[in-house]
Design a protein around this motif. Structure first.
Motif, PDB file in Angstrom:
ATOM      1  N   ILE A 328       0.880  -1.165   0.132  1.00 47.32           N
ATOM      2  CA  ILE A 328      -0.116   0.104  -0.023  1.00 47.32           C
ATOM      3  C   ILE A 328       0.992   1.247   0.136  1.00 47.32           C
ATOM      4  O   ILE A 328       1.942   1.440   0.651  1.00 47.32           O
ATOM      5  CB  ILE A 328      -0.966  -0.028   1.110  1.00 47.32           C
ATOM      6  CG1 ILE A 328      -2.145   1.071   0.784  1.00 47.32           C
ATOM      7  CG2 ILE A 328      -0.049   0.028   2.487  1.00 47.32           C
ATOM      8  CD1 ILE A 328      -3.136   0.786   1.999  1.00 47.32           C
ATOM      9  N   ASN A 329       0.470   2.279  -0.850  1.00 46.43           N
ATOM     10  CA  ASN A 329       1.250   3.282  -1.026  1.00 46.43           C
ATOM     11  C   ASN A 329       0.431   4.548  -0.247  1.00 46.43           C
ATOM     12  O   ASN A 329      -0.334   5.413  -1.128  1.00 46.43           O
ATOM     13  CB  ASN A 329       1.429   3.696  -2.655  1.00 46.43           C
ATOM     14  CG  ASN A 329       2.471   4.809  -2.859  1.00 46.43           C
ATOM     15  OD1 ASN A 329       2.793   5.457  -1.847  1.00 46.43           O
ATOM     16  ND2 ASN A 329       2.385   5.247  -3.974  1.00 46.43           N
ATOM     17  N   HIS A 330       0.542   4.842   0.875  1.00 43.42           N
ATOM     18  CA  HIS A 330      -0.105   5.861   1.546  1.00 43.42           C
ATOM     19  C   HIS A 330       0.539   7.109   1.373  1.00 43.42           C
ATOM     20  O   HIS A 330       1.563   7.328   1.792  1.00 43.42           O
ATOM     21  CB  HIS A 330      -0.345   5.586   2.932  1.00 43.42           C
ATOM     22  CG  HIS A 330      -1.485   4.522   3.146  1.00 43.42           C
ATOM     23  ND1 HIS A 330      -2.852   5.047   3.021  1.00 43.42           N
ATOM     24  CD2 HIS A 330      -1.896   3.442   3.251  1.00 43.42           C
ATOM     25  CE1 HIS A 330      -3.457   4.294   3.083  1.00 43.42           C
ATOM     26  NE2 HIS A 330      -2.914   3.247   3.432  1.00 43.42           N
ATOM     27  N   ALA A 331      -0.255   7.998   0.815  1.00 45.88           N
ATOM     28  CA  ALA A 331       0.194   9.429   0.875  1.00 45.88           C
ATOM     29  C   ALA A 331       0.267   9.892   2.333  1.00 45.88           C
ATOM     30  O   ALA A 331      -0.520   9.641   3.185  1.00 45.88           O
ATOM     31  CB  ALA A 331      -0.550  10.496   0.303  1.00 45.88           C
ATOM     32  N   LYS A 332       1.243  10.720   2.806  1.00 46.29           N
ATOM     33  CA  LYS A 332       1.613  11.247   4.040  1.00 46.29           C
ATOM     34  C   LYS A 332       0.538  11.948   4.605  1.00 46.29           C
ATOM     35  O   LYS A 332       0.139  11.738   5.693  1.00 46.29           O
ATOM     36  CB  LYS A 332       3.068  11.772   4.147  1.00 46.29           C
ATOM     37  CG  LYS A 332       3.642  11.982   5.466  1.00 46.29           C
ATOM     38  CD  LYS A 332       4.788  12.708   5.467  1.00 46.29           C
ATOM     39  CE  LYS A 332       5.451  13.283   6.904  1.00 46.29           C
ATOM     40  NZ  LYS A 332       6.428  14.211   6.520  1.00 46.29           N
ATOM     41  N   GLU A 333       0.121  12.919   3.536  1.00 49.46           N
ATOM     42  CA  GLU A 333      -1.192  13.602   4.122  1.00 49.46           C
ATOM     43  C   GLU A 333      -2.560  13.070   4.084  1.00 49.46           C
ATOM     44  O   GLU A 333      -3.165  14.022   4.439  1.00 49.46           O
ATOM     45  CB  GLU A 333      -1.048  14.900   3.505  1.00 49.46           C
ATOM     46  CG  GLU A 333      -0.786  14.823   2.010  1.00 49.46           C
ATOM     47  CD  GLU A 333       0.482  14.576   1.470  1.00 49.46           C
ATOM     48  OE1 GLU A 333       1.427  14.620   2.153  1.00 49.46           O
ATOM     49  OE2 GLU A 333       0.627  13.960   0.251  1.00 49.46           O
ATOM     50  N   ALA A 334      -2.587  11.951   3.653  1.00 48.69           N
ATOM     51  CA  ALA A 334      -3.936  11.430   3.336  1.00 48.69           C
ATOM     52  C   ALA A 334      -4.597  11.078   4.907  1.00 48.69           C
ATOM     53  O   ALA A 334      -5.822  11.266   4.859  1.00 48.69           O
ATOM     54  CB  ALA A 334      -3.824  10.215   2.796  1.00 48.69           C
ATOM     55  N   ILE A 335      -4.027  10.990   6.194  1.00 45.60           N
ATOM     56  CA  ILE A 335      -4.671  10.477   7.381  1.00 45.60           C
ATOM     57  C   ILE A 335      -4.708  11.762   8.133  1.00 45.60           C
ATOM     58  O   ILE A 335      -3.536  12.364   8.630  1.00 45.60           O
ATOM     59  CB  ILE A 335      -3.733   9.404   8.017  1.00 45.60           C
ATOM     60  CG1 ILE A 335      -3.455   8.228   7.000  1.00 45.60           C
ATOM     61  CG2 ILE A 335      -4.699   9.087   9.055  1.00 45.60           C
ATOM     62  CD1 ILE A 335      -4.774   7.578   6.486  1.00 45.60           C
ATOM     63  N   PRO A 336      -6.013  12.481   8.287  1.00 49.53           N
ATOM     64  CA  PRO A 336      -6.097  13.487   9.164  1.00 49.53           C
ATOM     65  C   PRO A 336      -5.700  13.002  10.613  1.00 49.53           C
ATOM     66  O   PRO A 336      -5.674  11.983  11.110  1.00 49.53           O
ATOM     67  CB  PRO A 336      -7.550  13.837   9.248  1.00 49.53           C
ATOM     68  CG  PRO A 336      -8.028  12.649   8.639  1.00 49.53           C
ATOM     69  CD  PRO A 336      -7.159  11.756   8.054  1.00 49.53           C
ATOM     70  N   PHE A 337      -5.512  14.126  11.598  1.00 50.38           N
ATOM     71  CA  PHE A 337      -5.423  13.665  12.631  1.00 50.38           C
ATOM     72  C   PHE A 337      -6.439  13.315  13.480  1.00 50.38           C
ATOM     73  O   PHE A 337      -7.555  13.695  13.276  1.00 50.38           O
ATOM     74  CB  PHE A 337      -4.647  14.809  13.912  1.00 50.38           C
ATOM     75  CG  PHE A 337      -4.397  14.550  14.936  1.00 50.38           C
ATOM     76  CD1 PHE A 337      -3.309  13.667  15.350  1.00 50.38           C
ATOM     77  CD2 PHE A 337      -5.412  14.763  16.174  1.00 50.38           C
ATOM     78  CE1 PHE A 337      -3.203  13.234  16.803  1.00 50.38           C
ATOM     79  CE2 PHE A 337      -4.939  14.354  17.468  1.00 50.38           C
ATOM     80  CZ  PHE A 337      -4.035  13.796  17.950  1.00 50.38           C
ATOM     81  N   TYR A 338      -6.605  12.159  14.419  1.00 55.55           N
ATOM     82  CA  TYR A 338      -7.663  11.711  14.920  1.00 55.55           C
ATOM     83  C   TYR A 338      -7.599  11.327  16.560  1.00 55.55           C
ATOM     84  O   TYR A 338      -6.362  10.940  16.922  1.00 55.55           O
ATOM     85  CB  TYR A 338      -8.521  10.619  14.275  1.00 55.55           C
ATOM     86  CG  TYR A 338      -7.445   9.435  14.267  1.00 55.55           C
ATOM     87  CD1 TYR A 338      -7.511   8.309  15.293  1.00 55.55           C
ATOM     88  CD2 TYR A 338      -6.646   9.048  13.064  1.00 55.55           C
ATOM     89  CE1 TYR A 338      -6.561   7.183  14.907  1.00 55.55           C
ATOM     90  CE2 TYR A 338      -5.690   8.193  12.940  1.00 55.55           C
ATOM     91  CZ  TYR A 338      -5.835   7.171  14.096  1.00 55.55           C
ATOM     92  OH  TYR A 338      -4.792   6.044  13.864  1.00 55.55           O
TER      93      TYR A 338
END
Lengths: 473, 473
Positions: A328-338
């Protein structure tokens, strides 16, 4: 058999509750949830459970919804039950997330129910789904196209957390139960509009099938659901074994499988094994369609050396001679803080990464071998932890003392040392107590809370137990 | 891809034909069977097959049906194909057997097609069922209540004898194929009447579901059928293994199973194992319903010593401590006399006893170990047999020379010596060549045709190979 007794038997059959537990009951105010609350109320002494009422106003229906909330509040008060009645802006959530009203309502409601469970220390959430709902679910999946999974319908017990004691009871039995016990309930007028697919199914298609094709439709479809549920569970177990045998390595957003072992798996299990690989790196089964699985099976079967295909969500599948690798190639900014409070025991969904954290309390002697722990689970000394536990995304400056180490190191250094690619670091949930990182999920627990000979109660944390329960449904 | 090529690939994928074979094509005269015949005609040289046309007039539709028969005869003549066009009194058969018109037509037609295959030495019968038919079948099973089995739909290859090359092709593709190739066909007006459930499904329900719920309904349901087919096959294999492990003994209308081993079988397989026990003594799965299986599972699970329950068709299930025993109690007079030519190779149904006889030709070296033969199969020296073989009920005065014996004995004495209860003797099919009993099915082959070192071709006869293919569908 009286309805109460029937439901009591179902609760026993599926071990839905344990004596001493608190149960959150989701009450919309309709006949089904009101009678569910009433039945559990009648059984609460026998089952030795405590009830908490939870009602969510989804803000879709204005004054009518406010009246529902008032109705549920008053009901709880009259029966002397603790109640959480809240209102959340689901229309706004719907617009932000770009999903349908039904999906938005469902996500917000399930989160709300989990939160109430956390606040009240409840072990489970009871839902009022009944046999007619189940028929609609299975029928809809059947018509819209599904594998076996969709045909099993809703589970009587999901994730050992959501329970559905009325799942085999017909709507008309529930209505006559309300009549018999003089139970008032609210009528949700939006259920009568055939604008929604689900309503059309209930108001038009099911009656047509019952009158023209099979008067026992509900019974027939629910029986099918039960058979499929058993078979699906068995097939999953077999696929889980095959998956573990075919797996060479995993971690860091990558799963490596042995192609020869994949090819040796019976056809009937092979698509489930691909799904498990996907699940291990993505945390759920969304977006993986039949056609994608077929593309993967094709390159696995095909001869030659290197082949690569792109799958949804930035997942790639590479075949290289005898190696099959999903990444999986997740963009760094794709996950918001939660940040979420963790339900103990229970399940805490993390919609941002499509995963969930499960928590279970076990006696020391019920934890046989800690060396057998898989990366997706952690065993901790419960009594040495400060509550509450929270799961959140990483922050700059996070420090960590991994199991086996003497001092803390920067989390960033831990990631580098462990070769976790930059693009998936935000994707890894951290379980945190105050400022301490308790568990880097999928990687390593903290040293401070390790299980020792003195441990009395063990906290088992896990990320989506895909070996046993391959998909969150 | 042109339709012909698509069908050619399906034929290859499922190994539907072998070079050198004769194929009987069932031709009603409708668009589907006419295009099937045309496609096979276009492929016959490439596949190295010979075609025979078979058409049955069911005598339900008077002059119109006569015109259909004439149409098919002329078509076969024009294409220089051998044709068998017959008329049978299905209405009378329907009344005698007390079944529906559709069931009667189906049984008479399948028998007719098998007979044509026998007469012409054909190895297979090709049928024109297409994807829309498949959807209707699966949908009907789903609505009417079914286990997994019904959801798999019709098989592309059934019993290694009936083949369905068009099963994944849509009706509209078939119609445009006819148009494109200038193929005339007959229209069966009785298909337009919504009097029959099946027609109503096709004319009303499927279009409703397509327009209101899923435009890709046919595709979605047929894909489900394919997935279920694979899973069902796998579950059957696993259940077959479990059944053989749980079985202590069988024969003479009785199956004995070990209760502990039954209880150790996963729930998902247990109902299939019960079905296999039923199938072994009854020869098919008819009349065994979900509720019966549940009753059996209940007494198996229950504690205590002796328990007995009655099942349909005079079958009893007895649990006695660790023993579970199924016995069929056939009334002596229940089986009428019957006699059928045996299809070699092929399947010959015996509706009177709900069984069928399969016949296969094998090279001597392909038959590994004769001592491994099960009671439900026999291996014989093909070249020493006089043709044709017939399967029939026993007659007074039948004599038999069992394998290993030097002279003939009365069949009655053989039954007594082998402890076959009186009430099931009429139930045992005899395979006969002239006046000689070649095989007492399920018991013993005759000595005269035993396989020796000189044998070149082996004839394998079997009664419903339930280990591999547990139910005739």
């Amino acid at each position: 058999m009286p309805l109460i007794q029937l439901v009591a038997e179902k609760i026993k059959e599926h071990a839905m509750v344990t004596a001493g537990e608190t149960i959150v009951v989701g009450v919309s105010g309709g006949a089904d949830s009101v009678s569910l609350l009433h039945i559990l109320y009648m059984l609460k002494d026998e089952l030795k459970i405590k009830l908490v009422v939870a009602h969510l106003n989804h803000r879709f229906r204005g004054a009518e919804a406010d009246a529902d909330a008032k109705f549920v509040s008053e009901l709880a008060e009259r029966w002397h039950l603790e109640a959480y009645v809240e209102s959340r802006d689901v229309p706004a959530y719907k617009n932000t997330r770009g999903v349908s009203a039904q999906v938005a309502a469902r996500e917000v409601r399930y989160n709300f129910l989990s939160e109430v469970a956390t606040k009240t220390g409840a072990a489970r959430v009871a839902l009022g789904h009944h046999a007619d709902d189940q028929t609609e679910t299975i029928l809809l999946h059947f018509i819209r196209g599904t594998g076996t999974r969709g045909l099993r319908g809703m589970l009587p017990v999901r994730d050992n957390f959501f329970i559905r004691p009325l799942l085999t009871i017909r709507r008309k039995e529930i209505e006559s139960y309300c009549k018999q016990h003089g139970l008032a309930y609210r009528h949700d007028a939006s259920n009568d509009k055939s604008k929604y697919l689900r309503n059309r199914l209930r108001l038009e298609l099911v009656p047509l099938l019952e009158s023209q094709y099979n008067p026992n439709l509900i019974q027939a479809i629910n029986r099918l659901g039960e058979i499929i549920r058993e078979e699906d569970e068995y097939l999953d177990q077999q696929a889980g074994k095959a998956y573990r045998q075919a797996k060479l390595a995993s971690g860091g957003g990558t799963v490596r499988l042995d192609r020869d072992r994949l090819l040796a798996i019976p056809l009937a299990l092979r698509n489930r094994v691909i799904r498990m690989a996907w699940f291990e790196i993505c945390g759920d089964s969304d977006d993986l369609e039949y056609k994608h699985i077929n593309k993967v099976l094709e390159i696995i079967k095909g001869g030659g050396g290197y082949r690569q295909i792109a799958l949804p969500r930035g997942v790639t599948c590479v075949k290289n001679y005898n190696l099959v690798e999903f990444t999986i190639n997740h963009a760094k900014e794709a996950i918001p803080f939660y940040q979420y409070l963790i339900n103990i025991p229970g399940i805490t969904p993390i919609p941002e990464v499509g995963m969930s954290v499960g928590a279970q309390l076990l006696a020391r002697e019920d934890v046989p071998e800690l060396s057998g722990a898989e990366p997706w689970e952690a065993f901790l000394d419960y009594d040495s932890l400060s509550m509450p536990l929270v799961v959140r995304r990483r922050l700059n400056g996070d420090r960590f003392m991994p199991l086996g180490l003497d001092g803390t190191i920067k989390l960033k250094k831990f990631f580098i040392d462990n070769k976790i690619p930059v693009n998936i670091r935000n994707y890894i949930p951290l379980v945190v107590s105050g400022a301490d990182i308790v568990w880097v999920a999928g990687q390593r627990p903290g040293d401070k809370w390790k299980v020792t000979d003195e441990t009395i109660t063990v906290l088992r944390l896990y990320i989506n137990d895909y070996g046993k329960n391959s998909c969150i449904s």
